[in-house]
Design a protein around this motif. Structure first.
Motif, PDB file in Angstrom:
ATOM      1  N   PRO A 198       0.821  -1.208   0.000  1.00 39.56           N
ATOM      2  CA  PRO A 198       0.000   0.000   0.000  1.00 39.56           C
ATOM      3  C   PRO A 198       0.859   1.265   0.000  1.00 39.56           C
ATOM      4  O   PRO A 198       2.083   1.192   0.114  1.00 39.56           O
ATOM      5  CB  PRO A 198      -0.792  -0.130   1.300  1.00 39.56           C
ATOM      6  N   ASN A 199       0.153   2.402  -0.086  1.00 38.62           N
ATOM      7  CA  ASN A 199       0.874   3.682  -0.073  1.00 38.62           C
ATOM      8  C   ASN A 199       1.519   3.934   1.286  1.00 38.62           C
ATOM      9  O   ASN A 199       2.718   4.184   1.381  1.00 38.62           O
ATOM     10  CB  ASN A 199      -0.083   4.835  -0.385  1.00 38.62           C
ATOM     11  N   TYR A 200       0.702   3.923   2.325  1.00 39.29           N
ATOM     12  CA  TYR A 200       1.172   4.189   3.688  1.00 39.29           C
ATOM     13  C   TYR A 200       0.419   3.295   4.671  1.00 39.29           C
ATOM     14  O   TYR A 200      -0.716   2.892   4.421  1.00 39.29           O
ATOM     15  CB  TYR A 200       0.878   5.631   4.130  1.00 39.29           C
ATOM     16  N   ARG A 201       1.058   3.084   5.799  1.00 38.20           N
ATOM     17  CA  ARG A 201       0.349   2.627   6.986  1.00 38.20           C
ATOM     18  C   ARG A 201       0.413   3.783   7.986  1.00 38.20           C
ATOM     19  O   ARG A 201       1.508   4.217   8.353  1.00 38.20           O
ATOM     20  CB  ARG A 201       0.971   1.368   7.577  1.00 38.20           C
ATOM     21  N   VAL A 202      -0.744   4.278   8.368  1.00 38.58           N
ATOM     22  CA  VAL A 202      -0.817   5.408   9.298  1.00 38.58           C
ATOM     23  C   VAL A 202      -1.077   4.862  10.699  1.00 38.58           C
ATOM     24  O   VAL A 202      -2.056   4.138  10.923  1.00 38.58           O
ATOM     25  CB  VAL A 202      -1.938   6.391   8.893  1.00 38.58           C
ATOM     26  N   TRP A 203      -0.199   5.214  11.636  1.00 39.41           N
ATOM     27  CA  TRP A 203      -0.267   4.717  13.006  1.00 39.41           C
ATOM     28  C   TRP A 203      -0.775   5.823  13.932  1.00 39.41           C
ATOM     29  O   TRP A 203      -0.250   6.932  13.927  1.00 39.41           O
ATOM     30  CB  TRP A 203       1.112   4.261  13.478  1.00 39.41           C
ATOM     31  N   PHE A 204      -1.788   5.475  14.751  1.00 34.07           N
ATOM     32  CA  PHE A 204      -2.359   6.422  15.709  1.00 34.07           C
ATOM     33  C   PHE A 204      -1.961   6.043  17.135  1.00 34.07           C
ATOM     34  O   PHE A 204      -1.662   4.875  17.436  1.00 34.07           O
ATOM     35  CB  PHE A 204      -3.887   6.441  15.598  1.00 34.07           C
ATOM     36  N   GLY A 205      -2.015   7.039  18.010  1.00 30.73           N
ATOM     37  CA  GLY A 205      -1.647   6.821  19.405  1.00 30.73           C
ATOM     38  C   GLY A 205      -2.591   5.918  20.163  1.00 30.73           C
ATOM     39  O   GLY A 205      -2.225   5.358  21.207  1.00 30.73           O
TER      40      GLY A 205
END
Length: 680
Positions: free
Chosen positions: A98-105
């Motif tokens: 994929p393009n990105y993996r976005v990680w949240f707190g």
């Protein structure tokens, strides 16, 4: 592919200062058009920020700057107009999926992809089926931003205030949403805070906060979601190498390790005639193209506009225009970590974004207070995920980019000045060090922040090794908390770049990695022109100081320059790169190289060899009309018909009013015209 001979006399000569992406592409284009070109570069490598870093044993490779290829059409167009292609030059692009993996707190993740089925699932997970409909609406709007910007901004020059009055541009201005922020536009389509963050963090690539960046720049999200993220096998520098190779086949000479001390000007600063190198050698040329940092060039290479050589940099007089540029908003800087790991980290994709819980506050800390935030948002690139040559088998190379405020104290520390004087490499000290040379602490940025200040102030008077160590601790802790992987014991090689590194290695004003800011009054005609501007003590001095270097001063410059015309330029001197029009980013600088080369050729009355091609015509919407299955049959639009009829009726009405001398008919005529324009 041989260089074209200039007809009717000797070949014109050009000198390009700097071998960044804008410089090497402009050099290749000018050589293709028949110039004899010399590129002078202060460093021993080409590419500028688009260069590579390697571990001492060459096991690990890192992209020093850009690590993803966006707007691929501008890359393909550049090579096509040089009569070749990326493929023919041996540049292999692979798509990152994929393009990105976005990680949240909070432990959640969001995966961004060009796969509509995957995006449908991801968006509906948070905002339901209506959310996916709104996502498609966001794509439609950002698609319009992308296409209009490429056609009417990136591939068009803005040489004066009059350039912004072109009807072809003005009619699309509202549709580009330049007076609304990316955050504001995204909020109309996404109703949760999570998705608003997911679809706005890309403004970091412009060095701006999503709360300040014009809505137009959603085009960055569009190109990623519609065209994908690409990576050149062998590192981003492969694109630079290919352009250098094309140029050398056309006769371009590269002189590495040659630092320019001054741009030589004559006639009271009205005309550039060459450059003076450090050591005194003078190279003469018909044209000089500057690809060094624009603010640096106006401050250090064009100091006084006289024909007499300056003695030492410390004694050079800085012009009012250079002072004006120094007062403009600059983009952010970064602390970048380059880590060689002893094993792979499967949890990380090729491109990862770790977003701060205090999203807006972190951006305010960077862009308004010029701080290193307590909890920054940051980007993690793992090139070995898509290119096995970036690290040994079974191991990973990792690049972490932490946006921080640019330098606010322009004076180097005593030790940094001493290192620069002694030509000490940047990486031998606290920045650019190998693992173990930085004194690592167990504190964090938040624990060390002064009372009442959320973040460390990034000034050159502070202890940068200690600040890097604090940022490092914070980043490693965040990665461990969100992925469950402790990376620190796996680091076997480490280097860092910080704002001082960027300033010292690449002469970047204030260490700003993306040049001048891209707020509305710092783009288009407000951005420094590709034709070098000849300063004026009244326009750039008194009026600009009244405006505090802000919008009023910029507008006064443009209005005054309208009256000066070409007399307001330094003849024969051109600017290409991040701080000149059209702006920052590798594909944007490629577009800038095209504009500058065309401008040079037009000014000298020479043929632009890539004009008039089918591909170029299609860019302008003038492709050949074909029949059969491919014949274009647009549906009838009644609004256009009604609008045309109303405008014709208005013209007839005005003719009658004028003939009969009536006055009351004008009000009705204006209303009729307004209705016609709206319909049309």
């Amino acid at each position: 592919m041989a260089p074209k001979e200039k007809t009717g006399g000797a070949r014109k000569t050009a000198i390009v200062i700097g071998a960044g992406i804008g410089g090497v592409s402009t050099a290749a284009r000018l050589a293709h058009a028949g110039f004899t070109v010399t590129v002078v570069e202060k460093n021993s490598f080409t590419g500028g920020r688009c260069s590579l870093l390697r571990s001492p044993n060459n096991e690990y490779r890192f992209d020093q700057g850009p690590s993803l290829l966006l707007l691929p059409r501008l890359f393909h167009q550049t090579f096509a107009e040089l009569d070749t292609s990326l493929e023919r030059e041996g540049v292999e692009l692979v798509k990152c999926e994929p393009n990105y993996r976005v990680w949240f707190g909070d432990g959640e993740e969001f995966v961004l992809s060009t796969d509509l089925a995957r995006m449908k699932k991801e968006v509906e997970r948070w905002e339901g089926t209506e959310g996916y409909e709104r996502y498609l609406g966001f794509l439609g709007e950002s698609h319009k931003h992308y296409e209009l910007s490429v056609t009417h901004v990136l591939l068009r020059n803005f040489t004066s205030l009059a350039s912004m009055c072109r009807p072809s541009f003005l009619r699309h201005l509202v549709a580009l949403h330049p007076f609304e922020s990316i955050w504001g536009r995204a909020s109309k389509y996404f109703h949760t805070e999570r998705l608003r963050r997911v679809f706005t963090f890309g403004s970091m690539y412009m060095g701006m906060s999503p709360f300040d960046a014009p809505g137009t720049y959603s085009l960055l999200q569009y190109t990623e979601l519609a065209e994908g993220i690409w990576y050149p096998i062998g590192g981003f520098h492969r694109v630079v190498e290919a352009l250098v190779g094309i140029g050398e086949r056309l006769g371009v000479v590269y002189r590495m390790g040659c630092e320019v001390e001054e741009i030589v000007v004559r006639d009271g600063g009205a005309r550039a005639t060459g450059v003076r190198l450090k050591g005194g050698e003078v190279l003469a040329a018909d044209v000089v193209v500057n690809n060094s940092d624009l603010v640096y060039a106006y401050t250090h290479l064009l100091p006084d506009g006289s024909s007499k050589p300056s003695t030492t940099p410390e004694k050079k007089k800085v012009t009012p225009y250079a002072e004006s540029l120094a007062r403009r908003e600059a983009s952010c800087s970064s602390i970048s970590f380059y880590w060689g790991l002893s094993q792979k980290i499967p949890a990380l994709e090729a491109h990862n974004i770790f977003l701060a819980d205090e999203y807006r506050e972190s951006f305010d800390s960077i862009f308004k207070k010029h701080l290193i935030p307590d909890e920054p948002s940051f980007y993690v690139n793992v090139p070995s995920r898509v290119d096995g040559s970036a690290a040994p088998k079974g191991k990973d190379s990792v690049v972490v980019l932490v946006p921080v405020g640019h330098l606010v104290d322009d004076a180097m520390t005593t030790s940094a000045k001493q290192d620069a004087a002694n030509d000490v490499p940047v990486h031998s000290k606290g920045n650019g060090s190998t693992n173990g040379e930085i004194k690592h602490t167990h504190s964090t940025i938040s624990a060390t922040s002064p009372p009442g200040q959320s973040g460390l102030q990034p000034t050159t008077t502070q202890d940068w090794p200690a600040m890097i160590s604090l940022a490092r601790t914070t980043i490693l802790r965040t990665i461990q908390q969100r992925t469950g992987v402790d990376i620190e014991p796996l680091i076997v090689h480490e280097e860092t770049n910080d704002p001082q590194t960027w300033k010292q290695k690449f002469n970047l004003d204030r260490g700003a990695i993306l040049g001048l800011s891209h707020s509305f009054f710092n783009v288009l005609s407000f951005r420094p022109s590709t034709r070098a501007r000849r300063g004026n003590k009244w326009l750039d001095g008194w009026l600009d100081r009244i405006g505090g270097g802000g919008v009023a001063g910029r507008v006064s410059e443009l209005i005054g320059d309208l009256g000066r015309g070409r007399h307001g330029n330094v003849s024969g001197l051109y600017m290409v790169g991040a701080s000149a029009h059209p702006g920052t980013g590798v594909p944007i600088c490629l577009a800038g190289g095209r504009l500058v080369a065309e401008q040079v050729l037009e000014d000298l009355g020479m043929v632009v060899p890539w004009w008039g091609r089918d591909g170029d015509e299609q860019e302008k919407g003038k492709g050949k009309v074909v029949g059969g299955l491919d014949e274009v049959k647009r549906p009838f639009d009644p609004r256009a018909f009604v609008g045309a009829v109303v405008v014709l009726l208005w013209l007839a009405h005005m003719w009658v009013v004028t003939r009969q001398g009536e006055t009351m008919g004008w009000e009705m005529g204006l209303l009729t015209l307004g209705l016609g324009v709206v319909c049309w």
